[in-house]
Design a protein around this motif. Structure first.
Motif: not given
Length: 278
Positions: A172-199
């Motif tokens: 379960l920890a594995y699935a939850l941790s990878k759910s976080f990775v997926r969330w971070y990679s989508t939720a932070q996109a606008e912030r990263f785009t503000g610096r001209g970066l992709r995620i």
């Protein structure tokens, strides 16, 4: 100017395969906590005529990750970080898995955000497992805490794991941790785009690597047999996708997760629909 690609988990099957591809036109910096395996991966790539620097370190160590990015910056322009470092359920307890996969991704991602030049891309490795949990089980509301209060974030992740029997908590920890990775990679996109970066992230299915095969007896083998493509994926197939996502031809691709699982989730979803329909 030399273009540099950083590969975390560079001693692993997927990381080394990605390095062999991006290393054709980039200087490669491999990062891994396993020093002997890291040296062997570097030597193998050297024999292919690639330019490789090996840096030992742990993705959960902020100082080590900062030093890694400094090394890469000293070599040229950082074009990409392909973050394959992670551990599977068979490799440790729930705390170790959460820290390595979730906090490790956060540590790499935030240092990349701080120092990467405009145009660079961060490609994280999530997992098919992140697509399998019911939404009610995933403490998504706690995910933003990772950026401000990582201790509280881990506490809530541990609390979610404790809903499972002890012998199922690493999974379960594995699935939850990878759910976080997926969330971070989508939720932070606008912030990263503000610096001209992709995620973005890629979610591999069962992959024929040493780490992947550790889970063969824990259910992964059965899921592969029932998939739309009834075989294991190869490290090279995953690496080709990772390299494309990190490269300039994918310049419009950000804030998303790409599921590369041989149709496992599609098969499971359709079979569940048929069963529910009677």
């Amino acid at each position: 100017m030399t273009r540099v690609s950083v590969i975390t988990g560079g001693a692993g099957g997927m990381g080394a395969a990605a390095a062999a591809i991006v290393g054709r036109d980039h200087t490669v910096v491999l990062f891994d906590v396993r020093k002997d395996r890291l040296a062997a991966a570097r030597d193998a790539l050297d024999t292919q005529g690639l330019t490789v620097t090996a840096v030992p370190g742990d993705v959960t160590d902020a100082a080590a990750v900062a030093a890694l990015l400094r090394t890469a910056t000293d070599l040229g322009t950082v074009a990409s970080v392909i973050h394959t470092a992670g551990v599977s359920p068979s490799m440790g307890d729930a705390d170790y898995i959460l820290r390595t996969n979730a906090i490790g991704t956060l540590t790499v991602g935030e240092e990349f955000f701080r120092v990467a030049p405009e145009g660079a891309a961060l490609v994280n490795v999530a997992s098919m497992a992140a697509h399998m949990l019911p939404e009610a089980v995933v403490p998504t509301a706690a995910f933003p805490l990772a950026l401000e209060e990582p201790g509280s974030f881990l506490e809530q992740m541990h609390a979610a794991c404790e809903l499972a029997p002890i012998d199922a908590r690493s999974g379960l920890a594995y699935a939850l941790s990878k759910s976080f990775v997926r969330w971070y990679s989508t939720a932070q996109a606008e912030r990263f785009t503000g610096r001209g970066l992709r995620i973005l992230s890629v979610s591999p299915g069962s992959t024929d690597t040493e780490m992947g095969r550790l889970e063969e007896q824990a259910g992964a083998g059965a899921m592969v047999a029932d998939a739309a493509v009834p075989r294991w994926g190869t490290a090279e197939e995953m690496a080709e996708l990772l390299a494309f996502c990190a490269g300039p031809r994918a310049g419009y691709l950000t804030g998303t997760d790409i599921l590369n699982d041989g149709g496992v989730i599609a098969s499971m979803t359709e079979r569940a629909r048929r069963a529910a329909a009677g």
